[in-house]
Design a protein around this motif. Structure first.
Motif, PDB file in Angstrom:
ATOM      1  N   THR A 195     -53.325  -1.598 -55.206  1.00 41.65           N
ATOM      2  CA  THR A 195     -51.958  -1.965 -55.597  1.00 41.65           C
ATOM      3  C   THR A 195     -50.933  -0.888 -55.248  1.00 41.65           C
ATOM      4  O   THR A 195     -49.751  -1.069 -55.527  1.00 41.65           O
ATOM      5  N   ALA A 196     -51.367   0.237 -54.685  1.00 37.26           N
ATOM      6  CA  ALA A 196     -50.428   1.307 -54.333  1.00 37.26           C
ATOM      7  C   ALA A 196     -49.526   0.844 -53.195  1.00 37.26           C
ATOM      8  O   ALA A 196     -49.953   0.096 -52.301  1.00 37.26           O
ATOM      9  N   PRO A 197     -48.249   1.258 -53.209  1.00 38.96           N
ATOM     10  CA  PRO A 197     -47.343   0.837 -52.125  1.00 38.96           C
ATOM     11  C   PRO A 197     -47.788   1.427 -50.797  1.00 38.96           C
ATOM     12  O   PRO A 197     -48.164   2.590 -50.705  1.00 38.96           O
ATOM     13  N   LYS A 198     -47.759   0.611 -49.768  1.00 32.95           N
ATOM     14  CA  LYS A 198     -48.182   1.037 -48.451  1.00 32.95           C
ATOM     15  C   LYS A 198     -47.001   1.604 -47.664  1.00 32.95           C
ATOM     16  O   LYS A 198     -45.853   1.185 -47.848  1.00 32.95           O
ATOM     17  N   ALA A 199     -47.308   2.565 -46.816  1.00 30.76           N
ATOM     18  CA  ALA A 199     -46.266   3.174 -45.994  1.00 30.76           C
ATOM     19  C   ALA A 199     -45.770   2.159 -44.973  1.00 30.76           C
ATOM     20  O   ALA A 199     -46.542   1.336 -44.463  1.00 30.76           O
ATOM     21  N   PRO A 200     -44.472   2.176 -44.671  1.00 27.37           N
ATOM     22  CA  PRO A 200     -43.955   1.209 -43.688  1.00 27.37           C
ATOM     23  C   PRO A 200     -44.542   1.469 -42.313  1.00 27.37           C
ATOM     24  O   PRO A 200     -44.844   2.605 -41.935  1.00 27.37           O
ATOM     25  N   ARG A 201     -44.714   0.401 -41.548  1.00 27.70           N
ATOM     26  CA  ARG A 201     -45.273   0.526 -40.207  1.00 27.70           C
ATOM     27  C   ARG A 201     -44.261   1.150 -39.258  1.00 27.70           C
ATOM     28  O   ARG A 201     -43.052   0.927 -39.374  1.00 27.70           O
ATOM     29  N   ARG A 202     -44.799   1.931 -38.339  1.00 28.17           N
ATOM     30  CA  ARG A 202     -43.931   2.541 -37.338  1.00 28.17           C
ATOM     31  C   ARG A 202     -43.472   1.484 -36.349  1.00 28.17           C
ATOM     32  O   ARG A 202     -44.236   0.576 -35.988  1.00 28.17           O
ATOM     33  N   PRO A 203     -42.227   1.578 -35.871  1.00 29.90           N
ATOM     34  CA  PRO A 203     -41.749   0.564 -34.925  1.00 29.90           C
ATOM     35  C   PRO A 203     -42.427   0.704 -33.566  1.00 29.90           C
ATOM     36  O   PRO A 203     -42.953   1.758 -33.211  1.00 29.90           O
ATOM     37  N   LEU A 204     -42.406  -0.364 -32.815  1.00 26.15           N
ATOM     38  CA  LEU A 204     -42.978  -0.379 -31.479  1.00 26.15           C
ATOM     39  C   LEU A 204     -42.184   0.560 -30.575  1.00 26.15           C
ATOM     40  O   LEU A 204     -40.951   0.596 -30.640  1.00 26.15           O
ATOM     41  N   PRO A 205     -42.842   1.375 -29.749  1.00 25.45           N
ATOM     42  CA  PRO A 205     -42.090   2.284 -28.880  1.00 25.45           C
ATOM     43  C   PRO A 205     -41.203   1.516 -27.911  1.00 25.45           C
ATOM     44  O   PRO A 205     -41.548   0.423 -27.446  1.00 25.45           O
ATOM     45  N   PRO A 270     -65.235  -9.826 -35.638  1.00 30.56           N
ATOM     46  CA  PRO A 270     -64.459 -10.601 -34.665  1.00 30.56           C
ATOM     47  C   PRO A 270     -62.999 -10.148 -34.636  1.00 30.56           C
ATOM     48  O   PRO A 270     -62.484  -9.648 -35.636  1.00 30.56           O
ATOM     49  N   LEU A 271     -62.356 -10.324 -33.498  1.00 32.23           N
ATOM     50  CA  LEU A 271     -60.947  -9.955 -33.334  1.00 32.23           C
ATOM     51  C   LEU A 271     -60.087 -11.156 -33.713  1.00 32.23           C
ATOM     52  O   LEU A 271     -60.058 -12.160 -33.007  1.00 32.23           O
ATOM     53  N   LYS A 272     -59.382 -11.041 -34.866  1.00 37.55           N
ATOM     54  CA  LYS A 272     -58.605 -12.178 -35.370  1.00 37.55           C
ATOM     55  C   LYS A 272     -57.168 -12.164 -34.853  1.00 37.55           C
ATOM     56  O   LYS A 272     -56.589 -13.222 -34.582  1.00 37.55           O
ATOM     57  N   HIS A 273     -56.570 -10.984 -34.737  1.00 33.41           N
ATOM     58  CA  HIS A 273     -55.160 -10.897 -34.341  1.00 33.41           C
ATOM     59  C   HIS A 273     -55.038  -9.901 -33.188  1.00 33.41           C
ATOM     60  O   HIS A 273     -54.781  -8.707 -33.414  1.00 33.41           O
ATOM     61  N   PRO A 274     -55.248 -10.339 -31.936  1.00 34.71           N
ATOM     62  CA  PRO A 274     -55.181  -9.394 -30.814  1.00 34.71           C
ATOM     63  C   PRO A 274     -53.785  -8.800 -30.628  1.00 34.71           C
ATOM     64  O   PRO A 274     -53.662  -7.633 -30.255  1.00 34.71           O
ATOM     65  N   ALA A 275     -52.729  -9.563 -30.893  1.00 34.24           N
ATOM     66  CA  ALA A 275     -51.380  -9.030 -30.711  1.00 34.24           C
ATOM     67  C   ALA A 275     -51.100  -7.886 -31.684  1.00 34.24           C
ATOM     68  O   ALA A 275     -50.469  -6.884 -31.320  1.00 34.24           O
ATOM     69  N   LYS A 276     -51.566  -8.008 -32.931  1.00 31.37           N
ATOM     70  CA  LYS A 276     -51.355  -6.929 -33.907  1.00 31.37           C
ATOM     71  C   LYS A 276     -52.129  -5.676 -33.517  1.00 31.37           C
ATOM     72  O   LYS A 276     -51.626  -4.555 -33.677  1.00 31.37           O
TER      73      LYS A 276
END
Length: 344
Positions: A195-205, A270-276
């Motif tokens: 339940t700890a807050p997750k760090a925001p994702r870094r933007p795409l270069p 298995p690879l579920k989300h290749p784009a991510k």
């Protein structure tokens, strides 16, 4: 030849109360009368402890007071090696079952005591001392019923003084008990809870400038990716979203085969989300920008210079020797100097 039947097992299964389950384990339980240890399900079914740690904990609980439970002592009686036993003891210490306490003896020697608690959750509950337990209320005294007196005679007699019956003593006033001080936790979890807050994702270069050539090269690279790795089949929207990240890699002079290897090697199964996954690797594995002309010139200025003396061939003996100018080797020079000195 017929299969042998275990009649004892068949008889024991027939005595199991209730219908037998259609799948899973079937327990045949005989009560222990000696040499047994009570183990709680909180330890036997602990979700975060390995089976080795659970087995070591049961082994320690079955030993008497004062038994040696160090790594070497346990390894002498267990098939596990010292590394696995040490890792299991660290697991038990992290979850509060095991504590190592350093204590100084009156002689000045420092020893380490190992304390094992079979239920660490009970240590966190405050215990009320026996002196503070509420005293039982005194039982009410029974007063005898009055006995009827006969009719008095005309003679005057002194009236007896009334007898005062003893009454129950009033209950003692309750002394307020201060709440117990909160005890320190036995261990501090190193992994944050879910339940700890997750760090925001870094933007795409992003490239410094998305030129038409970079856009076409990045689009062609992503559209052709499924031919080299079939599990990385992308939709048109995924391609348009990932084009800036690939363009940033191409702008930093990364070769297409190196980009493809960095993005598609060792994918999860298995690879579920290749784009991510591609977006994550494009962001986290971004190579540094190539050095500019000024940085390379500064590197050349600070690079140490070494002077290499060339080889020369002696004019008398044709021997190779190092010298900045052609001439004779050292032996020939010494021979010539000796002849000149003898002639003089």
């Amino acid at each position: 030849m017929d299969t042998q039947q275990n009649t004892a097992l068949t008889r024991a299964l027939a005595e199991v109360p209730g219908p037998l389950p259609t799948s899973g384990v079937i327990h045949i339980t005989f009560p222990h009368t000696d040499r047994f240890t009570v183990v709680g399900n909180h330890l036997a079914q602990h979700p975060d402890l390995s089976c080795t740690a659970v087995g070591i904990a049961v082994r320690i609980q079955s030993l008497p007071q004062g038994a040696k439970v160090g790594i070497k002592a346990l390894a002498a009686h267990c098939r596990e090696g010292e590394k696995r036993i040490a890792a299991a003891l660290r697991e038990l210490e992290a979850h509060g079952y095991l504590r190592r306490v350093r204590e100084r003896l009156p002689s000045g020697r420092i020893i380490t005591r190992t304390v094992f608690c079979n239920r660490p959750a009970a240590l966190l509950r405050p215990r009320r001392p026996a002196a503070e337990a509420p005293a039982p209320a005194p039982a009410p005294m029974q007063v005898p019923a009055p006995v009827p007196q006969p009719t008095p005679v005309p003679m005057q007699e002194p009236v007896p003084a009334p007898v005062r019956m003893p009454t129950a003593a009033p209950p003692a006033p309750e002394v307020p008990v201060a709440p117990p001080a909160p005890s320190a936790p036995l261990f501090v979890p190193r992994v944050p809870p879910p339940t700890a807050p997750k760090a925001p994702r870094r933007p795409l270069p992003q490239p410094s400038e998305l030129t038409p050539d970079l856009d076409r090269a990045a689009t062609a690279f992503l559209s052709d990716l499924h031919r080299h790795a079939p599990q990385f089949t992308l939709s048109e929207d995924d391609v348009r979203r990932l084009v800036p990240g690939v363009a940033a890699w191409l702008e930093r002079a990364a070769r297409p085969d190196a980009i493809r290897r960095a993005l598609t090697d060792d994918p999860p199964h298995p690879l579920k989300h290749p784009a991510k996954l591609l977006a994550h690797r494009l962001t986290e594995l971004l190579p540094p920008a190539p050095p500019g002309v000024d940085a390379l010139a500064a590197l050349d200025r600070h690079r140490p210079r070494f002077t290499v003396t060339p080889f020369q061939t002696c004019e008398d003996c044709d021997r190779a020797f190092r010298s900045p100018a052609p001439g004779h080797c050292r032996d020939c020079r010494e021979t010539r100097a000796a002849y000149a000195q003898a002639a003089a």
